[in-house]
Design a protein around this motif. Structure first.
Motif, short mmCIF file in Angstrom:
data_model
loop_
_atom_site.label_atom_id
_atom_site.label_comp_id
_atom_site.label_asym_id
_atom_site.label_seq_id
_atom_site.Cartn_x
_atom_site.Cartn_y
_atom_site.Cartn_z
N PHE A 10 -5.48 3.19 12.40
CA PHE A 10 -4.80 2.09 13.09
C PHE A 10 -5.69 1.51 14.18
CE2 PHE A 10 -2.02 0.12 16.17
CZ PHE A 10 -1.21 -0.64 15.36
N PRO A 11 -5.87 0.21 14.22
CA PRO A 11 -5.21 -0.85 13.46
C PRO A 11 -5.97 -1.27 12.20
CG PRO A 11 -6.46 -1.85 15.21
CD PRO A 11 -6.67 -0.33 15.31
N ASN A 12 -6.93 -0.47 11.75
CA ASN A 12 -7.74 -0.83 10.58
C ASN A 12 -7.35 0.00 9.36
OD1 ASN A 12 -9.44 -2.66 12.08
ND2 ASN A 12 -10.31 -0.85 13.02
N ILE A 13 -7.72 -0.54 8.21
CA ILE A 13 -7.49 0.13 6.93
C ILE A 13 -8.86 0.27 6.28
CG2 ILE A 13 -6.38 -0.06 4.67
CD1 ILE A 13 -4.35 -2.00 6.09
N ILE A 14 -9.20 1.47 5.83
CA ILE A 14 -10.49 1.70 5.20
C ILE A 14 -10.31 1.69 3.69
CG2 ILE A 14 -12.49 3.23 5.05
CD1 ILE A 14 -11.89 2.08 7.89
N LEU A 15 -11.02 0.77 3.02
CA LEU A 15 -10.97 0.66 1.57
C LEU A 15 -12.27 1.17 0.97
CD1 LEU A 15 -9.59 -2.95 0.88
CD2 LEU A 15 -8.31 -0.83 1.09
N GLN A 16 -12.18 1.72 -0.22
CA GLN A 16 -13.37 2.07 -0.99
C GLN A 16 -13.44 1.11 -2.15
OE1 GLN A 16 -13.53 6.09 -2.38
NE2 GLN A 16 -15.63 5.89 -3.08
N GLU B 97 4.50 0.82 6.23
CA GLU B 97 5.16 1.65 5.22
C GLU B 97 4.66 1.26 3.83
OE1 GLU B 97 9.65 2.37 3.58
OE2 GLU B 97 9.39 2.13 5.74
N ALA B 98 4.53 -0.04 3.59
CA ALA B 98 4.01 -0.51 2.30
C ALA B 98 2.56 -0.07 2.10
CB ALA B 98 4.12 -2.04 2.22
N ILE B 99 1.75 -0.12 3.15
CA ILE B 99 0.36 0.31 3.07
C ILE B 99 0.28 1.80 2.72
CG2 ILE B 99 -1.72 0.75 4.48
CD1 ILE B 99 -1.48 -2.15 3.51
N MET B 100 1.13 2.60 3.31
CA MET B 100 1.16 4.04 2.99
C MET B 100 1.55 4.26 1.52
SD MET B 100 0.19 5.72 5.62
CE MET B 100 0.70 7.37 5.20
N ASN B 101 2.52 3.49 1.03
CA ASN B 101 2.94 3.60 -0.37
C ASN B 101 1.82 3.15 -1.32
OD1 ASN B 101 5.47 4.59 0.31
ND2 ASN B 101 6.41 2.56 0.32
N ILE B 102 1.11 2.10 -0.95
CA ILE B 102 -0.01 1.61 -1.75
C ILE B 102 -1.12 2.65 -1.79
CG2 ILE B 102 -1.88 -0.10 -1.78
CD1 ILE B 102 0.29 -2.13 -0.75
N LYS B 103 -1.39 3.28 -0.66
CA LYS B 103 -2.41 4.34 -0.60
C LYS B 103 -2.03 5.49 -1.52
CE LYS B 103 -4.77 7.44 2.64
NZ LYS B 103 -4.56 8.71 2.01
N GLU B 104 -0.78 5.94 -1.43
CA GLU B 104 -0.31 7.05 -2.25
C GLU B 104 -0.38 6.72 -3.74
OE1 GLU B 104 3.92 9.23 -2.92
OE2 GLU B 104 3.27 8.97 -0.84
N ALA B 105 -0.09 5.48 -4.11
CA ALA B 105 -0.10 5.05 -5.51
C ALA B 105 -1.50 4.68 -5.99
CB ALA B 105 0.85 3.87 -5.69
N GLU B 106 -2.48 4.66 -5.09
CA GLU B 106 -3.87 4.33 -5.40
C GLU B 106 -4.01 2.95 -6.05
OE1 GLU B 106 -5.43 7.63 -7.65
OE2 GLU B 106 -5.37 8.95 -5.90
N ILE B 107 -3.27 2.00 -5.53
CA ILE B 107 -3.30 0.63 -6.04
C ILE B 107 -4.52 -0.10 -5.44
CG2 ILE B 107 -2.09 -1.60 -5.99
CD1 ILE B 107 0.53 0.04 -5.99
N TRP B 108 -5.16 -0.92 -6.25
CA TRP B 108 -6.30 -1.72 -5.78
C TRP B 108 -5.78 -2.96 -5.05
CZ3 TRP B 108 -11.49 -0.53 -6.42
CH2 TRP B 108 -11.73 0.63 -7.15
N LEU B 109 -6.41 -3.27 -3.92
CA LEU B 109 -6.03 -4.42 -3.11
C LEU B 109 -7.19 -5.42 -3.03
CD1 LEU B 109 -4.39 -2.63 -0.06
CD2 LEU B 109 -3.23 -3.84 -1.90
N PRO B 110 -6.88 -6.71 -3.07
CA PRO B 110 -7.92 -7.71 -2.89
C PRO B 110 -8.13 -8.00 -1.41
CG PRO B 110 -5.87 -8.80 -3.42
CD PRO B 110 -5.60 -7.32 -3.44
N PHE B 111 -9.39 -8.29 -1.03
CA PHE B 111 -9.69 -8.66 0.35
C PHE B 111 -10.75 -9.74 0.38
CE2 PHE B 111 -12.71 -5.34 -0.63
CZ PHE B 111 -13.89 -5.74 -0.01
N GLN B 112 -10.76 -10.50 1.46
CA GLN B 112 -11.76 -11.56 1.62
C GLN B 112 -13.01 -10.94 2.24
OE1 GLN B 112 -10.36 -14.95 3.74
NE2 GLN B 112 -12.26 -16.09 3.44
N LYS B 113 -14.12 -10.99 1.52
CA LYS B 113 -15.34 -10.31 1.93
C LYS B 113 -15.90 -10.80 3.26
CE LYS B 113 -17.01 -9.05 -2.66
NZ LYS B 113 -18.07 -9.28 -3.65
N GLU B 114 -15.90 -12.09 3.50
CA GLU B 114 -16.53 -12.64 4.71
C GLU B 114 -15.91 -12.12 6.00
OE1 GLU B 114 -16.52 -16.86 4.50
OE2 GLU B 114 -17.82 -16.92 2.75
#
Length: 84
Positions: free
Chosen positions: A22-28, A51-68
């Motif tokens: 918090f307040p960042n999310i680390i993606l691989q 809460e949604a972020i925790m559920n997404i982490k647990e489910a190992e769902i891929w998320l899109p992000f803006q690279k720049e």
């Protein structure tokens, strides 16, 4: 229209949540790089968002992000009109 159909696809990355600092999310990413995703003030104060972020982490769902700017995409895997 899906993101895969967008000409500016190179501006968008994807990754799985590996940790929440918090307040960042680390993606691989698919290339096994770690990317620190910044959150907005509104997201930081939103209990349902985290809460949604925790559920997404647990489910190992891929998320899109803006690279720049390393922010999650508001429009998920659908193409934003700015990219079409």
């Amino acid at each position: 229209m899906l993101i895969d159909d967008v000409e500016n696809l190179e501006m968008i990355g994807s990754g799985q949540i590996k940790s929440i600092e918090f307040p960042n999310i680390i993606l691989q990413t698919e290339a096994n790089q770690l990317v620190k995703i910044k959150t907005t003030k509104q997201q930081q104060a939103d209990v349902i968002f985290w809460e949604a972020i925790m559920n997404i982490k647990e489910a190992e769902i891929w998320l899109p992000f803006q690279k720049e700017v390393n922010y999650l995409l508001d429009f998920d895997w659908l193409a934003n009109p700015q990219y079409t």
